[in-house]
Scaffold this motif. Sequence first.
Motif, PDB file in Angstrom:
ATOM      1  N   VAL A  11       0.819  -1.204   0.000  1.00 36.09           N
ATOM      2  CA  VAL A  11       0.000   0.000   0.000  1.00 36.09           C
ATOM      3  C   VAL A  11       0.859   1.262   0.000  1.00 36.09           C
ATOM      4  O   VAL A  11       0.609   2.206  -0.726  1.00 36.09           O
ATOM      5  N   ILE A  52       6.754   3.445   1.129  1.00 38.68           N
ATOM      6  CA  ILE A  52       7.961   3.226   1.938  1.00 38.68           C
ATOM      7  C   ILE A  52       7.816   1.874   2.623  1.00 38.68           C
ATOM      8  O   ILE A  52       6.765   1.559   3.193  1.00 38.68           O
ATOM      9  N   GLU A  79       8.951   0.339   5.387  1.00 37.22           N
ATOM     10  CA  GLU A  79       8.559   0.154   6.791  1.00 37.22           C
ATOM     11  C   GLU A  79       7.132   0.632   7.047  1.00 37.22           C
ATOM     12  O   GLU A  79       6.436   0.105   7.898  1.00 37.22           O
ATOM     13  N   GLU A  80       6.705   1.633   6.298  1.00 40.95           N
ATOM     14  CA  GLU A  80       5.334   2.097   6.494  1.00 40.95           C
ATOM     15  C   GLU A  80       4.329   1.086   5.970  1.00 40.95           C
ATOM     16  O   GLU A  80       3.228   0.962   6.488  1.00 40.95           O
ATOM     17  N   ASP A  81       4.736   0.372   4.919  1.00 41.10           N
ATOM     18  CA  ASP A  81       3.827  -0.661   4.435  1.00 41.10           C
ATOM     19  C   ASP A  81       3.691  -1.782   5.459  1.00 41.10           C
ATOM     20  O   ASP A  81       2.597  -2.285   5.699  1.00 41.10           O
ATOM     21  N   ILE A  82       4.814  -2.144   6.072  1.00 39.21           N
ATOM     22  CA  ILE A  82       4.761  -3.217   7.069  1.00 39.21           C
ATOM     23  C   ILE A  82       3.909  -2.781   8.261  1.00 39.21           C
ATOM     24  O   ILE A  82       3.221  -3.580   8.880  1.00 39.21           O
ATOM     25  N   ALA A  83       3.913  -1.471   8.530  1.00 40.07           N
ATOM     26  CA  ALA A  83       3.122  -0.954   9.653  1.00 40.07           C
ATOM     27  C   ALA A  83       1.621  -0.920   9.345  1.00 40.07           C
ATOM     28  O   ALA A  83       0.809  -0.805  10.261  1.00 40.07           O
ATOM     29  N   PHE A  84       1.283  -1.032   8.080  1.00 47.09           N
ATOM     30  CA  PHE A  84      -0.117  -0.865   7.673  1.00 47.09           C
ATOM     31  C   PHE A  84      -1.071  -1.791   8.435  1.00 47.09           C
ATOM     32  O   PHE A  84      -2.098  -1.340   8.967  1.00 47.09           O
ATOM     33  N   ARG A 113       1.548   5.351  -4.734  1.00 41.89           N
ATOM     34  CA  ARG A 113       2.158   4.027  -4.851  1.00 41.89           C
ATOM     35  C   ARG A 113       2.002   3.488  -6.280  1.00 41.89           C
ATOM     36  O   ARG A 113       2.875   2.809  -6.796  1.00 41.89           O
ATOM     37  N   ARG A 126      -5.744  -7.547   5.380  1.00 45.49           N
ATOM     38  CA  ARG A 126      -4.860  -6.990   6.402  1.00 45.49           C
ATOM     39  C   ARG A 126      -5.667  -6.116   7.381  1.00 45.49           C
ATOM     40  O   ARG A 126      -5.151  -5.178   7.961  1.00 45.49           O
TER      41      ARG A 126
END
Lengths: 288, 282, 270, 180
Positions: free
Chosen positions: B101, B104, B106-111, C170, C230
């Motif tokens: 999504v 960046i 790390e920000e995607d992993i935080a999503f 994105r 998610r």
Amino acid sequence: MPIEVTGLNYSYKKGTPFEKKVLYDVHLRINDGEVVGIIGPTQSGKTTLAQHFNALFIPQSGKVIVNGINTADKKADLVKLRHEVGYVFQNPDYQLFASCVGEDIAFGPRNQGLPSEDVAARVKEAMSQVGLDYDTFYSRDIFALSGGQKRRTAIAGVLACKPKTLVLDDITAGLDPRGRDEILAVVKRLHSEKQITIIYISNSMDEIAELAERVIVIDQGRIAFDDLKINVFNQPEKLRDIGLELPELMTLAIDLHQQGFNIDPALLKFDEILQSILDSLQEGQVRE
Amino acid sequence: MFILNPLIETFDLSYAYRTGSDRQVQALREVNMHVRQGEILAITGQNGSGKSTLARHFNGLLTPDEGEVLISGLSTSSRENIPSIRKTVGMVFQNPDNQLVSSIVEEDIAFGPENLGLPPDIIRKRVDHALLTLNLEHLRQESPNQLSEGQKQLVAIAGVLAMRPKCIVMDEPTAHLDPRSRREVIDNILRLNREEEITIILLTHYMNEVVHCDRMIVMDQGFIMMEGTPTEIFYQDGKILDYGLDFPVATRLARSLKLHGIDLDDNIIHTREIVERLCQLK
Amino acid sequence: MELTKNITLGVYLPGNTAVHRLDPRTKIIASTILIVILLLINSYQAYGYFFLFISAVIAAAGIPPGYALRGLKPMLPVLVLMWAFQLFLHSSPDADVIFSWWIFSATDAGLHLGNMITLRVLFLFTVTTILTLTTSIVSLTDGLESLLRPLKKIGLPTQELVMTMVIALRFVLILAEELDKIVKAQMARGVAFDRGNFIQKTRKIFPVFLPLFINAFRRAEDLIVAMESRSYTGGKGRTKMKTLHMGRVDIACILIILLFTGLMVLTIFT
Amino acid sequence: MNLSVRKIVISGILGAISILLGVTRLGFIPVPTPAGHATIMHIPVILGAILEGPVVGLITGAIFGLFSFLQPGAPFFADPLVSILPRLFIGPLAYLIYFLTKRINTIMAYALAGAFGAATNTVLVMTMATWRGYLPAEVSISIGVLHGIPELIVAAILTVVLVKGIQRVRPVDEQTSIKK
């Protein structure tokens, strides 16, 4: 129509701060009727190289001559050249857009300005070449096709332009085993029956091993090998260093070879390996 | 049948896609299966066999037309169970580009953790842990556009890992990858199962991936056709070929050698096994 | 052929000046105030003050002065044309003619108006350029999300709106690469995009646009499923890993902007 | 107002296409007018409105406008009143036209929505540019006519073809969108 590449260099985004060199001084020649496999890790530059063959890229330095025509020549008829060197892209969804299979295949010949009866004949022939039944599939919606059928439609769309050379760029990606085998069978047939020059790009050594006689290995924009398949695949360590994953059958053969079996790892064909193992086992028993 | 620790159970699950003008495509037919806590289960079958539809029932993306799906005992058919089901079962899809999504890493992993409404410091810890587990720390500030397909897929897996699921469903995670990245992704999946004790459901049609699994299910036309350990299935008979699948290389070789009278066991699925056995025979 | 060659999304120039380090919210608020001022001022004196102020900001941000205006270059001809339109075509009853040439006559009122709008456009452009040069587009969206949060109370789905922007950013590059491949796949089948008349060229758009949009919608379906799996259900109950902090510099910056606004209000009303 | 995941994602991706058409200049079709091109950057906005409703049209239009403000293609787009504001109306208006005419004939409704969407863009941008003093009325009107008409025709045709194309791949089944 031979393809000759001399001293080819290419950089992406040339003249911007993001410039990145992708091809370094490439020399090669592809003769009529060959089946050449081009293999290299992702982003090694193999697609950029291949897209020079039909003038989708024009050399920044060096020369690409296709059947005597210099692609950098401003007067060259590149549209005609692109019909002669057909290019099938990895993902059929980039190419297919018409309402049905037949219409999509007709797109290329129509662009050539052929009369409609010739177009129809070309479509029919192309469909039979890729094993799509004309009556069943002509008016089938493209989005109702399976992955393998879509790819065959894409190949037929290019074949309908009557290319003498066919560049196939990683066309089996994402297919299941059956779909993959169908496509490989079509490619083999095109070469043996129509004598079309095949340039097969892949990152799967299995497929290259199955199809190609000559293999060109690209590593970071440079030609690492350009030789007969057996000579290239005989250097597994180097291929591994370049970042290619060796086929399982090949690692098996290497392991057996190291254990004293009389097996040539570059054989790669299942039946050949099977026979070598049987022979080795027999020899061993005879020795005892 | 009583199953110890069932994480997922389906009972007579049927599902049909409606594709306009009343036409229906029956994707699943009376599927009964289960997933045990801690195992790696492979679900295989050619494209269109229904495996992906089945997988989407595991975290409530689809709900059964008929029958029931239970996740840790909770039915996916009740809407109020969905948030907790999605916390239990995470999913990774085929094309990494279509599941990331943020621009960046790390920000995607935080999503995912952000969606769970966790406090910022907890999210940070989970993201760091996910990055560390999948060796992605050096890429944390990169844009996914700069990564290779294999790295993108690892980022997608990290994004699910950060949600701390008990189970991750991988829907053909390697189909778009080159052979080397494919192995990298599979190695990481196996490690998650071993080290983080996450139950893995791997959808694939690559038999060299299936051989690493504890158990496998073969699907065709919406039915479950076979179920068992890879050894059981590859040595039962040649039925697997009828469903558009292959044998693993080692099995294929072992079967052929046996036909030529070489004495081999009926359980060889790994290359190293056949090499060892052949060396003994020599 | 490289279609994607000239794509630069945002023109962020990484740096470590005070302006770069400002909280994105401060920069967005400051830029908004400056833009509103620009939409209101109408005198050489006001533009003079503005010039001094913006020059100080450019210096503080360590931006090479030429760089700030670089993006203006391709628009220069139209800018000159706009100025000339006002100069020659503006008609008001009590305007004095400065000079005439053929059928054109320039008035002093036209000159004033032409100068005013040209200055306005130039300064508007400079303000947004400074903002995008010193703030990455990702932190811009973070700032925007946080700033818009109070609007949730009146029922605006602000987090969701910012999420659409995150997704747009994105996917621009992904779709750009896809576009490149689609165009090439068509060229490989004999489409010559540079040949033909208007109608022929327009017709060549279809084989490009259809796959582009169809694939984009397919990607959208995939992404919807991936986001839902998610646990995304919208902004409700969502937290953020990164929290923004306003420091002393930010407060100082806001104070400076407010003082400058006061000065501008004075020039407008006197 | 509540936005479903579906609406969020589709607005974002259509917004991306709009930006893309701007930066690659593929959003400009060469037409035989003095300015040399007609824009089709508003096509994603119109499609969003027809396929997903006025809200998606509005958001896509906002992304289109915001981007054209941050990276202006013409000097007066540096003014948000010219670049952002008019773009907010394209989607809702296109949707309204589609909604009012779809019962008569869907294909015609797509074409009309496309044409009106394009016209909204031209008319409002030109009006704002004139009102804000960037262009004299005479110039705005002539640009509006010279560009507006080809843009309107191209938009009408593109909208029909694209909507029909996209509908071939859209799932009828939207079970995956869990609404709260």
